[in-house]
Write a protein that holds these residues in place. Structure first.
Motif, mmCIF file in Angstrom:
data_model
loop_
_atom_site.group_PDB
_atom_site.id
_atom_site.type_symbol
_atom_site.label_atom_id
_atom_site.label_comp_id
_atom_site.label_asym_id
_atom_site.label_seq_id
_atom_site.Cartn_x
_atom_site.Cartn_y
_atom_site.Cartn_z
ATOM 1 N N ARG A 39 0.709 -1.336 0.084
ATOM 2 C CA ARG A 39 0.387 0.105 -0.043
ATOM 3 C C ARG A 39 0.957 1.360 0.005
ATOM 4 N N GLN A 40 0.319 2.060 -0.564
ATOM 5 C CA GLN A 40 1.190 3.703 -0.688
ATOM 6 C C GLN A 40 0.185 4.611 -0.294
ATOM 7 N N PHE A 41 0.745 5.191 0.963
ATOM 8 C CA PHE A 41 -0.063 6.182 1.668
ATOM 9 C C PHE A 41 0.607 7.521 1.240
ATOM 10 N N GLN A 42 -0.323 8.583 1.288
ATOM 11 C CA GLN A 42 0.072 9.835 0.769
ATOM 12 C C GLN A 42 -0.628 10.652 2.053
ATOM 13 N N LYS A 43 0.114 11.886 2.494
ATOM 14 C CA LYS A 43 -0.412 12.681 3.628
ATOM 15 C C LYS A 43 -1.243 13.734 2.786
ATOM 16 N N TRP A 44 -2.351 14.027 3.687
ATOM 17 C CA TRP A 44 -3.246 14.917 3.117
ATOM 18 C C TRP A 44 -2.865 16.269 3.013
ATOM 19 N N SER A 45 -2.898 17.017 2.190
ATOM 20 C CA SER A 45 -2.286 18.543 2.615
ATOM 21 C C SER A 45 -3.634 19.465 2.271
ATOM 22 N N LYS A 46 -3.362 20.542 3.263
ATOM 23 C CA LYS A 46 -4.581 21.389 3.164
ATOM 24 C C LYS A 46 -4.541 22.380 1.786
ATOM 25 N N PRO A 47 -5.807 22.918 1.497
ATOM 26 C CA PRO A 47 -5.678 23.504 0.444
ATOM 27 C C PRO A 47 -5.345 25.239 0.833
ATOM 28 N N PRO A 48 -5.400 26.179 -0.042
ATOM 29 C CA PRO A 48 -4.885 27.293 0.181
ATOM 30 C C PRO A 48 -5.913 28.091 1.189
ATOM 31 N N HIS A 49 -5.477 29.021 1.851
ATOM 32 C CA HIS A 49 -6.546 29.707 2.658
ATOM 33 C C HIS A 49 -7.731 30.254 2.136
ATOM 34 N N GLY A 50 -8.720 29.864 2.493
ATOM 35 C CA GLY A 50 -10.229 30.419 2.122
ATOM 36 C C GLY A 50 -10.572 29.391 1.040
ATOM 37 N N TRP A 51 -9.886 28.367 0.835
ATOM 38 C CA TRP A 51 -10.491 27.389 -0.407
ATOM 39 C C TRP A 51 -10.872 26.107 0.587
ATOM 40 N N LEU A 52 -11.684 25.293 -0.200
ATOM 41 C CA LEU A 52 -12.091 23.831 0.238
ATOM 42 C C LEU A 52 -11.315 22.805 -0.514
ATOM 43 N N LYS A 53 -11.038 21.702 -0.012
ATOM 44 C CA LYS A 53 -10.556 20.569 -0.643
ATOM 45 C C LYS A 53 -11.387 19.481 -0.455
ATOM 46 N N LEU A 54 -11.809 18.733 -1.761
ATOM 47 C CA LEU A 54 -12.734 17.770 -1.981
ATOM 48 C C LEU A 54 -11.669 16.656 -2.464
ATOM 49 N N ASP A 55 -11.941 15.582 -1.573
ATOM 50 C CA ASP A 55 -11.337 14.125 -1.935
ATOM 51 C C ASP A 55 -12.416 13.315 -2.107
ATOM 52 N N THR A 56 -12.265 12.414 -3.340
ATOM 53 C CA THR A 56 -13.137 11.401 -3.483
ATOM 54 C C THR A 56 -12.385 10.108 -3.730
ATOM 55 N N ASP A 57 -13.286 8.746 -3.501
ATOM 56 C CA ASP A 57 -12.428 7.551 -3.729
ATOM 57 C C ASP A 57 -13.707 6.595 -3.934
ATOM 58 N N ALA A 58 -13.412 5.557 -4.530
ATOM 59 C CA ALA A 58 -14.440 4.488 -5.048
ATOM 60 C C ALA A 58 -13.732 3.011 -4.867
ATOM 61 N N SER A 59 -14.427 2.043 -4.602
ATOM 62 C CA SER A 59 -13.849 0.695 -4.742
ATOM 63 C C SER A 59 -14.905 -0.122 -5.414
ATOM 64 N N VAL A 60 -14.244 -1.215 -6.084
ATOM 65 C CA VAL A 60 -15.165 -2.044 -6.736
ATOM 66 C C VAL A 60 -15.017 -3.509 -6.555
ATOM 67 N N ASN A 61 -15.992 -4.224 -6.207
ATOM 68 C CA ASN A 61 -15.626 -5.777 -5.836
ATOM 69 C C ASN A 61 -16.549 -6.538 -7.172
ATOM 70 N N VAL A 62 -15.588 -6.883 -7.824
ATOM 71 C CA VAL A 62 -16.209 -7.413 -9.142
ATOM 72 C C VAL A 62 -17.096 -8.663 -8.813
ATOM 73 N N GLY A 63 -16.478 -9.491 -7.845
ATOM 74 C CA GLY A 63 -17.213 -10.926 -7.553
ATOM 75 C C GLY A 63 -18.295 -10.682 -6.756
ATOM 76 N N SER A 64 -18.841 -9.822 -6.115
ATOM 77 C CA SER A 64 -19.880 -9.640 -5.279
ATOM 78 C C SER A 64 -20.827 -8.640 -6.216
ATOM 79 N N LYS A 65 -20.295 -7.899 -7.059
ATOM 80 C CA LYS A 65 -20.938 -6.823 -7.907
ATOM 81 C C LYS A 65 -21.797 -5.879 -6.962
ATOM 82 N N VAL A 66 -20.601 -5.310 -6.312
ATOM 83 C CA VAL A 66 -20.880 -4.083 -5.467
ATOM 84 C C VAL A 66 -19.880 -3.093 -5.597
ATOM 85 N N SER A 67 -20.071 -1.933 -5.610
ATOM 86 C CA SER A 67 -19.213 -0.838 -5.588
ATOM 87 C C SER A 67 -19.505 0.297 -4.595
ATOM 88 N N GLY A 68 -18.615 0.902 -4.183
ATOM 89 C CA GLY A 68 -18.614 1.991 -2.748
ATOM 90 C C GLY A 68 -18.126 3.119 -3.473
#
Length: 107
Positions: A39-68
């Motif tokens: 696994r590779q881990f990245q440290k979260w970095s803050k956005p510039p002052h006054g900004w918002l930061k959006l982080d998204t992620d998804a995961s897929v389990n092909v065997g059980s046909k479920v996605s998160g």
């Protein structure tokens, strides 16, 4: 020695068969199918002052046909603003699942 339905076998034969079944079971259930992926881990970095930061992620389990899907929004101080996660009972392509996570965040 009577084993099953009146069939006679020697105790050595029974021991050899039991050992063979045990070794076959261990090979299937104990040894990993493939080496683990590091696994590779990245440290979260803050956005510039006054900004918002959006982080998204998804995961897929092909065997059980479920996605998160999920997202989190934080401000420039790292404080929580919003988040959401959802489960889709369909096997999506990973890039499509990532795109849906972004779409959910922007709606």
């Amino acid at each position: 020695m009577r084993i099953w339905k009146g069939v006679s076998s020697s105790h050595l034969y029974v021991l050899e068969e039991a050992t063979a079944y045990l070794l076959a079971w261990q090979k299937i259930n104990v040894e990993p199918l493939s080496p683990p992926i590091p696994r590779q881990f990245q440290k979260w970095s803050k956005p510039p002052h006054g900004w918002l930061k959006l982080d998204t992620d998804a995961s897929v389990n092909v065997g059980s046909k479920v996605s998160g899907l999920g997202f989190v929004v934080r401000d420039s101080e790292g404080a929580f603003v919003a988040a959401k996660s959802s489960t889709w009972f369909v096997s999506l392509q990973p890039k499509f699942a990532e795109a849906l996570a972004l779409r959910e965040a922007l709606l």
